[in-house]
Scaffold this active site. Structure first.
Site, PDB file in Angstrom:
ATOM      1  N   LYS A  45      -8.335 -19.404 -12.941  1.00 45.86           N
ATOM      2  CA  LYS A  45      -7.827 -20.080 -11.736  1.00 45.86           C
ATOM      3  C   LYS A  45      -8.041 -19.261 -10.458  1.00 45.86           C
ATOM      4  CE  LYS A  45      -6.746 -23.464 -12.610  1.00 45.86           C
ATOM      5  NZ  LYS A  45      -7.807 -24.488 -12.879  1.00 45.86           N
ATOM      6  N   HIS A 100     -13.661 -14.918 -18.606  1.00 45.75           N
ATOM      7  CA  HIS A 100     -12.365 -14.535 -18.022  1.00 45.75           C
ATOM      8  C   HIS A 100     -11.856 -13.250 -18.682  1.00 45.75           C
ATOM      9  CE1 HIS A 100     -11.960 -18.119 -15.696  1.00 45.75           C
ATOM     10  NE2 HIS A 100     -11.669 -18.932 -16.681  1.00 45.75           N
ATOM     11  N   SER A 130      -1.818 -22.507  -9.345  1.00 45.20           N
ATOM     12  CA  SER A 130      -2.926 -23.278  -9.906  1.00 45.20           C
ATOM     13  C   SER A 130      -2.821 -23.317 -11.437  1.00 45.20           C
ATOM     14  CB  SER A 130      -4.244 -22.640  -9.464  1.00 45.20           C
ATOM     15  OG  SER A 130      -5.322 -23.403  -9.920  1.00 45.20           O
TER      16      SER A 130
END
Length: 286
Positions: A45, A100, A130
């Site tokens: 995010k 990530h 988010s």
């Protein structure tokens, strides 16, 4: 975290759906990064998909046909997922890859490679908000609960991919390597064209003024929101409940002010200052 949705790999919580110990171990220890790979790295995010769209447009000289005809997960596979790793292994170079992962789980082959890494960061308060909305409709994640509860989970690192603080600090230790480029969501917002020029310079890619304009145009939030290859509308219902929310929500900076109470924000600041002490870097949101 519920057992239903997560397992822990070397101390980092990850969704059970789409991930496996075997593929993570292979990716970490055996996957070979190539010198012409470009890897986008970020905490979830933080503007990952925006960067992937920008890179796809840069690579095709501002022509949007590739990013508008090939799914993002095929253009820039996530190497920690079993399916993404498979795409990456069959990807003809030069490859665009995405992850990530915190630095300690990143492919060890990186240390002997000239591959280029673009690390995207974002104000952690906006990341939190988010993430909170995303967890409501992304099926592999557990329900986020109340904002109050989620703030605690986030600050304690009890969310997928673990602690934001550890993630940023881990990658920041690599900041002196010439093949890593750091950029923030906020910088992209403030000056997209200037940011695109800097990314081009890092990649050794030259675009003329018109091509730069095209990249900026097609990487805009509105056009990306309508791009079915990038807006996650093609993701199957088993992964994403499209009735509950849209992947591309607002695309703004500072939305946390609409969601966090003054007390929550102050508590967050206190933890932030404690955990980011001694990093020696000033971020755009500081």
């Amino acid at each position: 975290m519920t057992e239903r949705t997560c397992f822990t790999y070397k101390g980092i919580p990850l969704p059970t759906m789409g991930y496996s110990e075997e593929s993570l171990s292979y990716m970490e220890n055996e996957f070979q990064l190539l010198d012409d790979d470009v890897v986008t790295v970020s905490y979830p995010k933080s503007g990952t998909n925006w960067m992937l769209e920008i890179l796809g447009l840069i690579w095709h000289d501002g022509d949007p046909s590739w990013v508008q005809s090939v799914l993002m997960s095929d253009r820039s596979p996530w190497i920690e997922t079993a399916s993404g790793l498979n795409v990456a292994l069959n990807y003809p170079p030069p490859r665009f890859l995405t992850t990530h992962l915190p630095f300690q789980l990143f492919p060890k082959s990186f240390l002997h490679s000239k591959c280029k890494i673009i690390y995207v960061m974002r104000n952690p308060k906006d990341v939190l908000v988010s993430h909170y909305h995303f967890a409501k409709f992304f099926q592999p994640l557990e329900e986020p609960g109340t904002m109050e509860e989620f703030v605690e989970k986030f600050l304690n690192g009890n969310v997928i991919y673990g602690s934001w603080f550890d993630h940023v600090k881990g990658w920041m230790k690599m900041k002196n390597r010439p093949n890593i480029f750091f950029i923030s969501y906020e910088e992209l917002h403030q000056d997209l064209r200037g940011s695109v020029k800097r990314i081009c310079y890092f990649l050794g890619k030259e675009l003329d003024s018109h091509q730069l304009d095209e990249v900026v145009k097609y990487a805009s939030f509105q056009i990306m929101k309508d791009n079915k290859m990038s807006n996650f509308s093609q993701i199957p219902e088993e992964y994403m409940n499209h009735k509950k929310g849209k992947f591309m929500r607002k695309g703004i900076c500072g939305d946390w002010k609409n969601h966090l109470t003054v007390a929550q924000s102050e508590h967050f600041d206190h933890v932030y200052q404690e955990k980011m002490q001694g990093v020696g870097v000033t971020f755009p949101w500081d």
